[in-house]
Design an enzyme around this catalytic site. Structure first.
Site, mmCIF file in Angstrom:
data_model
loop_
_atom_site.group_PDB
_atom_site.id
_atom_site.type_symbol
_atom_site.label_atom_id
_atom_site.label_comp_id
_atom_site.label_asym_id
_atom_site.label_seq_id
_atom_site.Cartn_x
_atom_site.Cartn_y
_atom_site.Cartn_z
ATOM 1 N N ARG A 21 0.840 -1.205 0.000
ATOM 2 C CA ARG A 21 0.000 0.000 0.000
ATOM 3 C C ARG A 21 0.874 1.254 0.000
ATOM 4 O O ARG A 21 2.083 1.184 0.160
ATOM 5 C CB ARG A 21 -0.968 0.000 1.191
ATOM 6 C CG ARG A 21 -0.306 -0.135 2.544
ATOM 7 C CD ARG A 21 -1.039 0.627 3.600
ATOM 8 N NE ARG A 21 -1.024 2.039 3.342
ATOM 9 C CZ ARG A 21 0.011 2.845 3.617
ATOM 10 N NH1 ARG A 21 1.114 2.370 4.144
ATOM 11 N NH2 ARG A 21 -0.051 4.133 3.343
ATOM 12 N N ALA A 24 2.817 5.462 -3.992
ATOM 13 C CA ALA A 24 4.096 5.331 -4.712
ATOM 14 C C ALA A 24 4.495 3.862 -4.831
ATOM 15 O O ALA A 24 4.869 3.382 -5.913
ATOM 16 C CB ALA A 24 5.189 6.113 -3.979
ATOM 17 N N CYS A 128 -2.188 9.568 7.964
ATOM 18 C CA CYS A 128 -1.945 8.313 7.263
ATOM 19 C C CYS A 128 -0.453 7.978 7.252
ATOM 20 O O CYS A 128 0.295 8.382 8.163
ATOM 21 C CB CYS A 128 -2.538 8.349 5.850
ATOM 22 S SG CYS A 128 -2.708 6.711 5.114
ATOM 23 N N ASP A 197 -2.846 10.643 -3.187
ATOM 24 C CA ASP A 197 -3.175 9.531 -4.088
ATOM 25 C C ASP A 197 -3.414 10.064 -5.488
ATOM 26 O O ASP A 197 -3.009 9.445 -6.469
ATOM 27 C CB ASP A 197 -4.377 8.756 -3.570
ATOM 28 C CG ASP A 197 -3.996 7.981 -2.320
ATOM 29 O OD1 ASP A 197 -4.064 8.550 -1.218
ATOM 30 O OD2 ASP A 197 -3.559 6.822 -2.457
HETATM 31 P P1 RI2 Z 1 2.848 7.666 -0.675
HETATM 32 C C1 RI2 Z 1 -2.009 6.120 0.852
HETATM 33 O O1 RI2 Z 1 -3.125 5.385 0.449
HETATM 34 C C2 RI2 Z 1 -2.379 7.329 1.669
HETATM 35 O O2 RI2 Z 1 -3.575 7.963 1.272
HETATM 36 C C3 RI2 Z 1 -1.167 8.185 1.436
HETATM 37 O O3 RI2 Z 1 -1.364 9.533 1.774
HETATM 38 C C4 RI2 Z 1 -0.987 7.977 -0.051
HETATM 39 O O4 RI2 Z 1 -1.263 6.600 -0.269
HETATM 40 C C5 RI2 Z 1 0.346 8.349 -0.600
HETATM 41 O O5 RI2 Z 1 1.356 7.500 -0.102
HETATM 42 P P2 RI2 Z 1 -3.361 3.846 0.957
HETATM 43 O O6 RI2 Z 1 -2.608 2.958 0.007
HETATM 44 O O7 RI2 Z 1 2.791 7.423 -2.133
HETATM 45 O O8 RI2 Z 1 -2.923 3.702 2.391
HETATM 46 O O9 RI2 Z 1 3.284 9.068 -0.348
HETATM 47 O O10 RI2 Z 1 -4.849 3.673 0.815
HETATM 48 O O11 RI2 Z 1 3.662 6.619 0.068
#
Ligand code: RI2
Length: 309
Positions: A21, A24, A128, A197
């Site tokens: 998750r 990126a 988050c 996101d």
């Molecule tokens: P990086 C996550 O989504 C969060 O919403 C976080 O802010 C976003 O991805 C960006 O994360 P999830 O996968 O790319 O937890 O900065 O639903 O690591």
């Protein structure tokens, strides 16, 4: 089923269940999965290669609907070309490797650019678990500035627990709060830093549920609100007026015993939308930009051609 398809389905499952998750990492993992799939394909027929690879791309695309890092990464990998399977496969592998390298470098560069905006003694609020927002925080700490971080829990998946673990390991003074305590503490905060996101063509932000409430609090308190987003988090589709689909996740993530309550349902959107007017700056790898410049980023960085859609 072939081993290559088995491995790809494994990655797709892990993205869906959020074992993998963070926008990126989702983008990089999809690029690598497609690369490995192509390398393991056992065919000399270019048509078959193209059709298998595009089936695999569709499987990955259908895992999480919101994160545009996924579709942008797959789009970049799928821009391969070749006269035969060998050259097509080489071209695909090089596209995937370039994406992964570009992503890792972008996270590092954003860390440096964002850290310039943070002063010694600042208190930062984050929500988050964003690797890119945390890159800014870590770089600031490593530059010798004394900072404090306040992290929300980020229900229902508690990604805030991942964040405080990382901050703890880096030796950063950290405080954990429940999501609903943001308004209580906002006057102690110098800047909010969150990841993304999706950034839309008009500069609005789609990020973990709860982000929009934090932005509203920050706006009212005149607290700076910074977004950390690589250019592949900007959505070309939104130039065409498309809305960003907001992923709805299972009821049990919020209330595991929901099936016992016959008259109750749970609504569990994973993301919300923060209007661009609540955002002070978006830190990208090509510079810190006002949200109003998002259209330019999409046009220039992603080579988005409206005529050829
Ligand atoms: P990086 C996550 O989504 C969060 O919403 C976080 O802010 C976003 O991805 C960006 O994360 P999830 O996968 O790319 O937890 O900065 O639903 O690591």
């Amino acid at each position: 089923m072939t081993d290559s398809m088995d491995n790809l389905l494994g990655v797709a499952r892990d993205i869906k269940s959020m074992e993998i998750r963070g926008a990126a990492l989702i983008g990089r993992s999809a690029a690598q999965a497609l690369r490995d799939f192509a390398l393991e394909l056992n065919t000399n027929d270019l048509n078959e290669f193209n059709s298998e690879v595009s089936k695999a791309a569709d499987i990955l695309l259908n895992t999480r609907p919101t994160a545009v890092s996924l579709s942008n990464s797959i789009r970049m990998v799928m821009r391969y070309s070749g006269e035969d399977v060998e050259t097509a496969s080489q071209s695909l592998v090089s596209n995937a490797d370039n994406f992964v390298e570009r992503s890792l470098k972008a996270v590092e560069t954003i860390g440096k650019i964002g850290s310039h905006r943070i002063r010694d003694g600042d208190t930062i609020l984050t929500h988050c678990n964003s690797s890119v927002a945390l890159s800014i925080i870590k770089t600031t700490h490593q530059s010798g500035k004394n900072i404090k971080v306040i992290s929300t829990e980020s229900r229902p998946r508690y990604q805030g627990h991942l964040t405080i673990g990382m901050l703890n390991d880096w030796g950063i003074n950290t405080e954990l709060i429940v999501d609903s305590a943001v308004r209580t503490i906002i006057n102690e905060v110098d800047e909010v830093i969150v990841g993304a996101d999706v950034i839309t063509a008009n500069g609005s932000l789609v990020n973990k549920i709860g982000t929009a409430q934090i932005a509203l609090c920050a706006h009212e308190a005149r607290t700076s609100f910074m977004v950390a987003a690589e250019t592949y988090k900007f959505s070309p589709e939104t130039i065409m007026g498309e809305l960003v689909p907001i992923e709805m996740r299972q009821e049990e993530e919020v209330y595991p015993q929901i099936s016992d309550l016959k008259n109750v349902t749970v609504r569990n959107p994973a993301f919300d939308v923060t209007p661009h007017r609540y955002i002070d700056i978006i830190c990208t790898e090509v510079g810190a930009i006002p949200p109003e410049m998002s259209y330019m980023i999409i046009k220039e960085m992603q080579g988005w051609d409206l005529q050829n859609r």
